[in-house]
Design an enzyme around this catalytic site. Structure first.
Site, short mmCIF file in Angstrom:
data_model
loop_
_atom_site.label_atom_id
_atom_site.label_comp_id
_atom_site.label_asym_id
_atom_site.label_seq_id
_atom_site.Cartn_x
_atom_site.Cartn_y
_atom_site.Cartn_z
N SER A 97 37.59 56.28 68.86
CA SER A 97 37.09 57.66 68.89
C SER A 97 36.21 57.87 70.11
CB SER A 97 36.30 57.95 67.62
OG SER A 97 35.76 59.26 67.65
N ASN A 154 28.51 65.10 56.72
CA ASN A 154 27.82 64.20 55.80
C ASN A 154 26.33 64.41 56.04
OD1 ASN A 154 27.59 62.28 53.82
ND2 ASN A 154 28.70 60.68 54.92
N CYS A 158 24.76 64.02 64.47
CA CYS A 158 24.92 62.57 64.32
C CYS A 158 23.59 61.84 64.43
CB CYS A 158 25.89 62.06 65.38
SG CYS A 158 26.20 60.29 65.26
N CYS A 166 34.98 50.41 60.00
CA CYS A 166 34.48 51.24 61.08
C CYS A 166 33.38 50.45 61.79
CB CYS A 166 33.94 52.56 60.54
SG CYS A 166 33.21 53.63 61.80
N CYS A 177 23.27 55.75 70.79
CA CYS A 177 24.29 56.54 71.48
C CYS A 177 23.62 57.52 72.43
CB CYS A 177 25.16 57.30 70.47
SG CYS A 177 26.56 58.17 71.23
N CYS A 189 25.15 64.27 70.12
CA CYS A 189 25.76 65.24 69.21
C CYS A 189 24.74 65.65 68.14
CB CYS A 189 27.00 64.64 68.57
SG CYS A 189 28.25 64.11 69.76
N GLU A 231 25.31 49.25 62.65
CA GLU A 231 25.91 49.47 61.34
C GLU A 231 27.41 49.30 61.41
OE1 GLU A 231 22.73 53.03 60.20
OE2 GLU A 231 24.87 53.46 60.35
N GLY A 269 27.57 54.68 68.86
CA GLY A 269 27.91 54.54 70.27
C GLY A 269 29.17 55.27 70.69
N GLU A 270 29.35 55.35 72.00
CA GLU A 270 30.55 55.93 72.62
C GLU A 270 31.42 54.77 73.12
OE1 GLU A 270 33.59 57.31 74.23
OE2 GLU A 270 32.33 58.85 73.32
N CYS A 292 27.12 57.77 60.37
CA CYS A 292 26.72 56.89 61.47
C CYS A 292 25.22 56.99 61.76
CB CYS A 292 27.49 57.26 62.74
SG CYS A 292 29.25 56.91 62.63
#
Length: 361
Positions: free
Chosen positions: A196, A295, A122, A108, A115, A119, A95, A164-165, A338
């Site tokens: 980030s 969100n 997410c 973004c 990922c 978290c 995305e 992703g990281e 995300c």
């Protein structure tokens, strides 16, 4: 077995593309022409590059793919936010989001398929991580969004905050950022590029040494290790103290103020007492706290705090002398968080085959 995929033209750096041109019997400056068509003139195929020799265009089409995949879904929010779901050439999906605000056009982008950080709020990591994105696949997201803009508009800011990281894929993220920063690329200044991270200390140190003053955003989300490990499971083997130490070193190396992102979740990390604890962590640091009201994601049991609760948290930070902003919620009506659109698409795909499975003998 599927045939091997051809390289993407944007998996080549400027120098690598110039070398390839020389190997084809062409002058190295042809690489600059090709890149101008890709990043400046918004070409959608090699055939459109009319000042590039026909023989070279044929070689490009023979050796490379132009885009990394196809747009599977394109959603537009009432607030002007746009989101793309891109199906890559191996069938995986990622995305990317365009956010509009006055004169700014911020994109973004994702850095991985899925990922591994886990978290709890997410959607990106609900199915784990599949693989890293290549340099070309990262750049492709920018190209796709850029071609949606009116001719007079350009992308002004870039954040690597999608799926992703990013610091777990530095080998591909860094050359992509350098390409976007270059005059022959998109010309986006380093100060307008933010990466980030969930907080990988050694990777933060590596990121600080790249020679570009990119911005660093650390996804903190909690003022103490006990709570943060519940929210961000990888914190168990890292710890906030080590993350802050590495972030301080990034500031010393780049001179760029670090942003600490704090996703506010009702009843989990939104108590003013937790804000006061966060103040103690931030004191003495040149830092900025970006409060992000959750969100909502249908498949995740976390909720957005009420506006008064959010305000109380922010005021507690401000009383402590912390520079704080509250991120405006954008694209809530188009699954803009995300990973949401990817999950939605997978559910739709599963639902579409369900009747067949139920009636099969």
């Amino acid at each position: 077995m599927l045939p091997p995929l051809r390289p993407l033209v944007n998996d080549h750096t400027s120098a690598q593309l110039a070398q390839w041109c020389v190997e084809q019997g062409q002058k190295s400056f042809r690489a600059d022409q090709i890149r101008r068509w890709i990043f400046g003139r918004r070409a959608n195929s090699f055939d459109e590059m009319h000042d590039v020799p026909a023989a070279l265009r044929a070689k490009l089409a023979e050796h490379f793919d132009f885009f990394a995949g196809e747009i599977a879904r394109h959603q537009v929010s009432k607030d002007g936010t746009e989101k793309l779901l891109i199906t890559l050439r191996d069938g995986e999906q990622i995305e990317t989001v365009l956010m509009r605000e006055e004169t700014r056009r911020t994109i973004c982008v994702s850095s991985q398929v899925g990922c591994a950080m886990g978290c709890i709020f997410c959607a990106s990591g609900l199915n784990g991580v599949k693989r890293n994105l290549t340099m070309g696949e990262i750049l492709d997201q920018v190209l796709r969004i850029d071609r949606l803009l009116p001719l007079e508009e350009r992308i002004t800011n870039l954040v690597v905050m999608g799926m992703g990281e990013p610091l777990a894929n530095l080998k591909n993220v860094l050359p992509a950022l350098e390409t976007l920063n270059q005059k022959g690329g998109m010309g986006i200044g380093a100060r307008r590029i933010t990466v980030s991270t969930v907080g990988l200390p050694e990777k933060i140190r590596e990121f600080a040494k790249v020679g570009f003053a990119y911005n660093l955003a650390v996804s903190l989300h909690a003022p103490n290790d006990e709570l943060r490990t519940q929210i961000v499971p990888v914190n168990k083997n890292i710890g906030i103290a080590e993350i802050l130490k590495a972030a301080d070193e990034h500031f010393e190396a780049t001179g760029r103020r670090v942003t600490y992102e704090y996703c506010l979740m009702a009843g989990i990390n939104d108590d003013p007492a937790q804000a006061r604890e966060l103040v103690k962590l931030m004191q003495g640091r040149v830092a900025h706290v970006n409060v992000i009201p959750m969100n909502p994601v249908a498949s995740i049991d976390c909720q957005t705090p009420s506006q008064p609760r959010t305000q109380a948290f922010v005021e507690a930070l401000e009383r402590g002398g912390i520079v704080v902003t509250v991120r405006k919620r954008k694209g809530a009506d188009i699954d803009a968080a995300c990973g949401q659109l990817r999950i939605s698409a997978k559910k739709d795909e599963a639902a579409s085959v369900l009747p067949v499975l139920q009636t099969a003998p």
